[in-house]
Design a protein around this motif. Structure first.
Motif, PDB file in Angstrom:
ATOM      1  N   GLY A 185       0.589  15.433  73.591  1.00  0.00           N
ATOM      2  CA  GLY A 185       0.372  15.479  75.026  1.00  0.00           C
ATOM      3  C   GLY A 185       0.869  14.208  75.698  1.00  0.00           C
ATOM      4  N   PHE A 186       1.660  14.351  76.752  1.00  0.00           N
ATOM      5  CA  PHE A 186       2.108  13.201  77.546  1.00  0.00           C
ATOM      6  C   PHE A 186       2.570  13.704  78.900  1.00  0.00           C
ATOM      7  CE2 PHE A 186       5.755  14.617  75.036  1.00  0.00           C
ATOM      8  CZ  PHE A 186       6.745  14.779  75.991  1.00  0.00           C
ATOM      9  N   ASP A 187       2.644  12.783  79.851  1.00  0.00           N
ATOM     10  CA  ASP A 187       3.111  13.086  81.202  1.00  0.00           C
ATOM     11  C   ASP A 187       4.195  12.101  81.594  1.00  0.00           C
ATOM     12  OD1 ASP A 187       1.651  15.349  82.327  1.00  0.00           O
ATOM     13  OD2 ASP A 187      -0.141  14.106  82.112  1.00  0.00           O
ATOM     14  N   ALA A 188       4.985  12.487  82.584  1.00  0.00           N
ATOM     15  CA  ALA A 188       5.953  11.554  83.145  1.00  0.00           C
ATOM     16  C   ALA A 188       5.211  10.304  83.599  1.00  0.00           C
ATOM     17  CB  ALA A 188       6.698  12.195  84.305  1.00  0.00           C
ATOM     18  N   GLY A 189       5.762   9.131  83.278  1.00  0.00           N
ATOM     19  CA  GLY A 189       5.094   7.869  83.592  1.00  0.00           C
ATOM     20  C   GLY A 189       4.370   7.266  82.414  1.00  0.00           C
ATOM     21  N   ASP A 190       4.025   8.082  81.400  1.00  0.00           N
ATOM     22  CA  ASP A 190       3.485   7.533  80.159  1.00  0.00           C
ATOM     23  C   ASP A 190       4.597   6.788  79.421  1.00  0.00           C
ATOM     24  OD1 ASP A 190       0.919   8.445  80.542  1.00  0.00           O
ATOM     25  OD2 ASP A 190       1.217  10.313  79.457  1.00  0.00           O
ATOM     26  N   LEU A 191       4.236   6.129  78.330  1.00  0.00           N
ATOM     27  CA  LEU A 191       5.195   5.321  77.590  1.00  0.00           C
ATOM     28  C   LEU A 191       5.333   5.840  76.164  1.00  0.00           C
ATOM     29  CD1 LEU A 191       3.837   1.807  78.671  1.00  0.00           C
ATOM     30  CD2 LEU A 191       5.635   3.126  79.777  1.00  0.00           C
ATOM     31  N   ILE A 192       6.526   5.722  75.623  1.00  0.00           N
ATOM     32  CA  ILE A 192       6.709   5.948  74.192  1.00  0.00           C
ATOM     33  C   ILE A 192       7.048   4.611  73.549  1.00  0.00           C
ATOM     34  CG2 ILE A 192       9.144   6.634  74.526  1.00  0.00           C
ATOM     35  CD1 ILE A 192       8.825   8.325  71.934  1.00  0.00           C
ATOM     36  N   GLY A 193       6.329   4.289  72.483  1.00  0.00           N
ATOM     37  CA  GLY A 193       6.600   3.082  71.729  1.00  0.00           C
ATOM     38  C   GLY A 193       7.494   3.398  70.548  1.00  0.00           C
ATOM     39  N   ILE A 194       8.592   2.674  70.427  1.00  0.00           N
ATOM     40  CA  ILE A 194       9.565   2.912  69.354  1.00  0.00           C
ATOM     41  C   ILE A 194       9.777   1.606  68.603  1.00  0.00           C
ATOM     42  CG2 ILE A 194      11.944   3.578  68.822  1.00  0.00           C
ATOM     43  CD1 ILE A 194      11.914   5.240  71.416  1.00  0.00           C
ATOM     44  N   LEU A 195       9.626   1.644  67.304  1.00  0.00           N
ATOM     45  CA  LEU A 195       9.885   0.475  66.460  1.00  0.00           C
ATOM     46  C   LEU A 195      11.221   0.687  65.768  1.00  0.00           C
ATOM     47  CD1 LEU A 195       8.667  -2.205  65.441  1.00  0.00           C
ATOM     48  CD2 LEU A 195       7.778  -0.940  63.474  1.00  0.00           C
ATOM     49  N   PRO A 241      23.262  13.459  68.360  1.00  0.00           N
ATOM     50  CA  PRO A 241      22.381  14.636  68.263  1.00  0.00           C
ATOM     51  C   PRO A 241      22.051  14.985  66.816  1.00  0.00           C
ATOM     52  CG  PRO A 241      24.008  14.988  69.966  1.00  0.00           C
ATOM     53  CD  PRO A 241      24.395  13.697  69.284  1.00  0.00           C
ATOM     54  N   GLY A 242      20.781  15.175  66.578  1.00  0.00           N
ATOM     55  CA  GLY A 242      20.268  15.459  65.235  1.00  0.00           C
ATOM     56  C   GLY A 242      19.626  14.267  64.586  1.00  0.00           C
ATOM     57  N   ASP A 243      19.984  13.048  65.030  1.00  0.00           N
ATOM     58  CA  ASP A 243      19.354  11.849  64.473  1.00  0.00           C
ATOM     59  C   ASP A 243      17.875  11.811  64.868  1.00  0.00           C
ATOM     60  OD1 ASP A 243      21.731  11.099  63.374  1.00  0.00           O
ATOM     61  OD2 ASP A 243      22.211   9.592  64.910  1.00  0.00           O
ATOM     62  N   ARG A 244      17.098  11.140  64.032  1.00  0.00           N
ATOM     63  CA  ARG A 244      15.641  11.138  64.228  1.00  0.00           C
ATOM     64  C   ARG A 244      15.112   9.739  64.506  1.00  0.00           C
ATOM     65  NH1 ARG A 244      13.164  15.485  59.830  1.00  0.00           N
ATOM     66  NH2 ARG A 244      14.599  17.190  60.340  1.00  0.00           N
ATOM     67  N   ILE A 245      14.021   9.725  65.249  1.00  0.00           N
ATOM     68  CA  ILE A 245      13.296   8.478  65.502  1.00  0.00           C
ATOM     69  C   ILE A 245      11.809   8.749  65.291  1.00  0.00           C
ATOM     70  CG2 ILE A 245      14.985   7.710  67.209  1.00  0.00           C
ATOM     71  CD1 ILE A 245      12.835   8.350  69.366  1.00  0.00           C
ATOM     72  N   GLN A 246      11.050   7.669  65.151  1.00  0.00           N
ATOM     73  CA  GLN A 246       9.593   7.772  65.117  1.00  0.00           C
ATOM     74  C   GLN A 246       9.026   6.973  66.285  1.00  0.00           C
ATOM     75  OE1 GLN A 246       8.062   6.576  61.299  1.00  0.00           O
ATOM     76  NE2 GLN A 246       8.333   8.620  60.457  1.00  0.00           N
ATOM     77  N   GLY A 247       7.969   7.513  66.866  1.00  0.00           N
ATOM     78  CA  GLY A 247       7.364   6.836  68.004  1.00  0.00           C
ATOM     79  C   GLY A 247       5.912   7.221  68.165  1.00  0.00           C
ATOM     80  N   PHE A 248       5.274   6.583  69.136  1.00  0.00           N
ATOM     81  CA  PHE A 248       3.891   6.928  69.462  1.00  0.00           C
ATOM     82  C   PHE A 248       3.728   6.850  70.973  1.00  0.00           C
ATOM     83  CE2 PHE A 248       4.085   2.393  68.627  1.00  0.00           C
ATOM     84  CZ  PHE A 248       3.395   1.832  69.676  1.00  0.00           C
ATOM     85  N   ILE A 249       2.772   7.618  71.483  1.00  0.00           N
ATOM     86  CA  ILE A 249       2.541   7.688  72.926  1.00  0.00           C
ATOM     87  C   ILE A 249       1.490   6.664  73.349  1.00  0.00           C
ATOM     88  CG2 ILE A 249       1.667   9.123  74.820  1.00  0.00           C
ATOM     89  CD1 ILE A 249       4.444   9.902  73.896  1.00  0.00           C
ATOM     90  N   GLN A 250       1.804   5.918  74.395  1.00  0.00           N
ATOM     91  CA  GLN A 250       0.797   5.082  75.047  1.00  0.00           C
ATOM     92  C   GLN A 250       0.627   5.622  76.472  1.00  0.00           C
ATOM     93  OE1 GLN A 250       0.647   0.701  74.629  1.00  0.00           O
ATOM     94  NE2 GLN A 250       0.704   0.612  76.853  1.00  0.00           N
ATOM     95  N   HIS A 251      -0.533   6.191  76.727  1.00  0.00           N
ATOM     96  CA  HIS A 251      -0.754   6.793  78.040  1.00  0.00           C
ATOM     97  C   HIS A 251      -0.829   5.714  79.106  1.00  0.00           C
ATOM     98  CE1 HIS A 251      -1.214  10.791  76.427  1.00  0.00           C
ATOM     99  NE2 HIS A 251      -2.048  10.335  75.503  1.00  0.00           N
ATOM    100  N   ASN A 252      -0.354   6.052  80.286  1.00  0.00           N
ATOM    101  CA  ASN A 252      -0.263   5.103  81.393  1.00  0.00           C
ATOM    102  C   ASN A 252      -0.803   5.759  82.664  1.00  0.00           C
ATOM    103  OD1 ASN A 252       0.409   2.855  82.895  1.00  0.00           O
ATOM    104  ND2 ASN A 252       2.567   3.413  83.121  1.00  0.00           N
ATOM    105  N   PRO A 253      -2.120   6.091  82.690  1.00  0.00           N
ATOM    106  CA  PRO A 253      -2.672   6.860  83.813  1.00  0.00           C
ATOM    107  C   PRO A 253      -2.662   6.110  85.130  1.00  0.00           C
ATOM    108  CG  PRO A 253      -4.442   6.035  82.418  1.00  0.00           C
ATOM    109  CD  PRO A 253      -3.161   5.733  81.698  1.00  0.00           C
ATOM    110  N   ASN A 254      -2.418   4.798  85.101  1.00  0.00           N
ATOM    111  CA  ASN A 254      -2.431   4.027  86.342  1.00  0.00           C
ATOM    112  C   ASN A 254      -1.089   4.065  87.067  1.00  0.00           C
ATOM    113  OD1 ASN A 254      -5.111   3.087  86.026  1.00  0.00           O
ATOM    114  ND2 ASN A 254      -4.394   1.621  84.511  1.00  0.00           N
ATOM    115  N   PHE A 255      -0.127   4.799  86.518  1.00  0.00           N
ATOM    116  CA  PHE A 255       1.155   4.945  87.202  1.00  0.00           C
ATOM    117  C   PHE A 255       1.430   6.432  87.378  1.00  0.00           C
ATOM    118  CE2 PHE A 255       5.886   4.759  87.500  1.00  0.00           C
ATOM    119  CZ  PHE A 255       5.969   3.917  88.592  1.00  0.00           C
ATOM    120  N   ARG A 256       0.848   6.974  88.434  1.00  0.00           N
ATOM    121  CA  ARG A 256       0.943   8.406  88.721  1.00  0.00           C
ATOM    122  C   ARG A 256       0.943   8.608  90.239  1.00  0.00           C
ATOM    123  NH1 ARG A 256       1.223   8.676  83.881  1.00  0.00           N
ATOM    124  NH2 ARG A 256       0.087  10.021  82.426  1.00  0.00           N
TER     125      ARG A 256
END
Length: 740
Positions: free
Chosen positions: A534-544, A586-601
């Motif tokens: 679950g995520f919304d526009a304005g949330d963040l994805i963290g990518i290492l 296209p087809g390459d993969r990444i790993q990430g995690f969601i950091q919700h950002n409810p204060n930017f909506r």
């Protein structure tokens, strides 16, 4: 003081208060149910004489007529020697249904009043109610402090997690909870003799009655002069006894009525304290005020959540105090790290700093700011990491620091640096850290570096601060603490659109879908790989990125409902993560995690929304427009370099203009013949911007810090005729930034 007055009673009575709240909510339904089944004539429509005449026509053996607090009427009667009780229609006197008080509600009432015990249970309930009064009052003062003043309590709250939940629910419920607690405390104090006892209004039985032939009940003067709306109950005389009388009880008082003459005998008015107690009872139970009962029941429902969230906040705060990390003591440490935290988060950053300092050969002592010693004889470096509480106040582990600083004797040559942690959506962002920085300079310490800031636990900003400290101290630091849970999911690049190469600003719109072929662990659940979190526009994805020590965060331009995860990324010179992403095919993969950002909506409602961005900052703004299916007024001001090279999202924005999801588009290109920046376009459109703000518009800004600073300056100039400024809009939740 307010915090102790709030938290200690809550911890002591949490279980009792939850029971009282749940049972109170259930009981609050009873008056509404009774009212829904009652026929209530208008005031002045039916007298007690008319009611009695109609009821006795259908119930010859009537012994008592009672008006319930809900307004319903019950007749108690004898029929062939058997007692009965029916609800009746006061207009016709006919029976509606048998009257039988609910055994379930009676049991709940016993649990609510006395925890199924006797006086001991009533005492516990009374004490709990009184402590709730203290909690409501102290909580209101704490809410005011957190919001920035009493007037700010009506504005949207910021923040997230337990603090946000606790504050929002408390703001909604505090008046109702205070009313319930005050009335409950009053009734308990009366019962246990702490306040004057209620004196009954029952008059003495009359010494003389006429003893004449009973008159027709509908003709009795005292009953004709009494409106049904004032009736409590009417008790009939014993059959065939001319010396007996009617007993009438109303809101105003009680008396006896001669059944022959209809005259009132031995009338006694209701005492003031009895009236007060009656009102307190009605306010507490909602009996006779069914709508108030439902409101109080709804506020009581918040108590279990408030108890849980409050306990969690207390526990985090308790864990945040008294912490010590050391490979040295006060006498031998050359590096002191002081930590100010409200809920323990800052200690994670402090631990990373401590361990790297120690690994470099420094003798380090890390303690709470409240544990500041009078002196540190060998110390040469003092590093302070602190958050801010409420409207610029000190967090729990630093609330005595400024006082202790007056007694601090700094050794010669001690240098310091302060790092503040906070959320830029709050008007008092890192205010306490700034105060600490000034306080240390005031007592004569030399700054290693200007005060630094970490917005919303940013690992990147923490790393940057560490790099500055490494330069001035000569200690190699590679700070990389990440407080965000890094439970990751895997994504595959679906497609990409590339822009800006011709103007030396390569920027790509990257769209990812769920990777297939295996299951991925998200949190506590195992979800199939063809699902997105679950995520919304304005949330963040963290990518290492491969080889990276700290995640890089990118604002999301899509919601999970779109079926894709979309980000807009500009390639930075020597940027490890941006370079990694720009090299994906296209087809390459990444790993990430969601950091919700409810204060930017964008705020809900029909007020206009002004979206302002530059470069890749257009990503989440486009996501907001895409979700504007209700077609509320939404205007975009955006800046790029050249319309032929890096006009990001141009086809999509054209479609949104056509279908009215976007109301207006104003673009600026710095390397086009017009050579304008986004702040210039805002200034040119100042009259429209001013009008929208005057009518309640919200502004959301996304992009680089330099751009955001220039935009803020222009908006402040536009706001001058309105006697407003950006700080005021920020406090009202009407000016939001997501900058980098």
């Amino acid at each position: 003081m307010w915090r102790k007055l709030h938290s200690l009673p809550g911890l002591l009575t949490a279980v009792f208060l939850i029971v009282l709240a749940v049972t109170g909510t259930i009981l609050s339904i009873s008056p509404a149910l009774e009212r829904s089944g009652a026929i209530v004539p208008a005031v002045g429509e039916v007298t007690v004489a008319q009611l009695a005449e109609r009821v006795t026509a259908h119930y010859p053996g009537t012994e008592q007529i009672k008006r319930l607090p809900s307004g319903g009427v019950v007749v108690y009667y004898m029929n062939d020697g058997n007692p009965g009780a029916d609800r009746v229609n006061p207009i016709t006197g006919q029976g509606i249904a048998p009257y039988q008080p609910s055994a379930f509600f009676r049991w709940i009432k016993d649990l609510h009043r006395a925890f199924l015990m006797d006086n001991g249970g009533r005492l516990i309930a009374g004490v709990s109610a009184f402590l709730m009064v203290l909690m409501c009052i102290s909580g209101a003062f704490m809410l005011s402090r957190r919001a920035g003043g009493w007037g700010a309590l009506l504005r949207p709250f910021k923040g997230a997690g337990d603090h946000r939940i606790h504050s929002e629910l408390a703001r909604f419920a505090v008046i109702g909870l205070l009313l319930s607690a005050l009335t409950g405390s009053y009734m308990s104090a009366v019962r246990f003799g702490l306040l004057p006892q209620v004196v009954g209004s029952e008059p003495d039985f009359p010494a003389e009655v006429s003893g004449g032939t009973p008159a027709v009940i509908g003709s009795l003067k005292a009953l004709k002069n009494t409106d049904l709306s004032n009736l409590h109950d009417l008790v009939f005389p014993y059959p065939n006894d001319p010396q007996d009388v009617f007993s009438l009880s109303t809101r105003q008082g009680a008396g006896f009525i001669d059944q022959s003459t209809g005259e009132m005998l031995q009338y006694e008015a209701t005492p003031v304290n009895s009236q007060l107690y009656d009102w307190m009872m009605r306010l507490h139970t909602g009996e006779g005020l069914w709508w108030l009962g439902l409101i109080l029941g709804a506020t009581a429902l918040t108590v279990p959540v408030l108890s849980i969230s409050g306990t969690r906040i207390w526990w985090k705060r308790r864990r945040a105090t008294g912490r010590v990390l050391d490979n040295a003591d006060i006498a031998t440490a050359d590096t002191i790290i002081l930590v100010g935290t409200e809920n323990n988060t800052t200690w994670g950053f402090a631990r990373d700093l401590h361990e790297q300092m120690a690994a470099a050969g420094r003798r380090v002592l890390s303690v709470d700011m409240n544990q500041l010693a009078d002196t540190y004889p060998q110390a040469t470096t003092l590093l302070v990491l602190t958050s801010t509480y409420g409207d610029g106040g000190a967090p729990t582990s630093a609330n005595k620091f400024m006082e202790k600083l007056h007694h601090f004797h700094a050794p010669n040559g001690l240098q310091f640096a302060v790092l503040g942690f906070g959320d830029k959506q709050f008007a008092s962002f890192c205010k306490f850290a700034i105060q600490v920085d000034k306080g240390l300079a005031f007592i004569g310490l030399e700054r290693l570096a200007a005060v630094g800031f970490v917005d919303r636990k940013s690992t990147e900003q923490f790393t940057e601060w560490g790099n500055r400290i490494a330069v001035v101290t000569g200690v190699p630091l590679a700070l990389s603490h990440n407080p965000v849970p890094t439970t990751r999911f895997e994504l595959a690049l679906v497609d990409r659109a590339d822009f800006g190469v011709a103007v030396q600003a390569p920027t790509s719109i990257l769209r990812f879908g769920p990777a297939s072929g295996k299951k991925i662990l998200w949190g506590l659940f195992r979800k199939k790989a063809n699902q997105l979190p679950g995520f919304d526009a304005g949330d963040l994805i963290g990518i290492l990125p491969p080889g990276g020590k700290a995640p890089r965060y990118y604002s999301l331009a899509s919601s999970n409902e779109d079926g894709l995860l979309e980000i807009c990324v500009r390639k930075q010179p020597d940027g490890l993560c941006s370079g990694f992403l720009h090299n994906l095919t296209p087809g390459d993969r990444i790993q990430g995690f969601i950091q919700h950002n409810p204060n930017f909506r964008p705020a809900a409602g029909h007020h206009p929304t002004i979206l302002i961005g530059a470069g890749a900052g257009i990503g989440p703004l486009t996501g907001f427009i895409r979700k504007n299916n209700a077609k509320h007024p939404m205007y975009l001001y955006w800046g790029g370099r050249n319309p032929q090279s890096d006009f990001l999202y141009e086809p999509e924005l054209s479609r949104y203009l056509e279908d009215s999801r976007l109301s207006g588009l104003n673009t600026a290109f710095s390397r086009a013949p017009e050579s304008a920046y986004v702040q210039d376009k805002i200034s040119e459109d100042a009259s429209n911007v001013c009008h929208m703000i005057e009518t309640g518009a919200q502004i959301l800004v996304c992009g680089g810090r330099d751009m955001a600073s220039s935009v803020k300056q222009v908006i402040n100039e536009i706001l001058l005729p309105l006697n407003l400024d950006v700080d005021t809009l920020e406090r009202d939740g009407r000016y939001l930034e997501d900058v980098y």
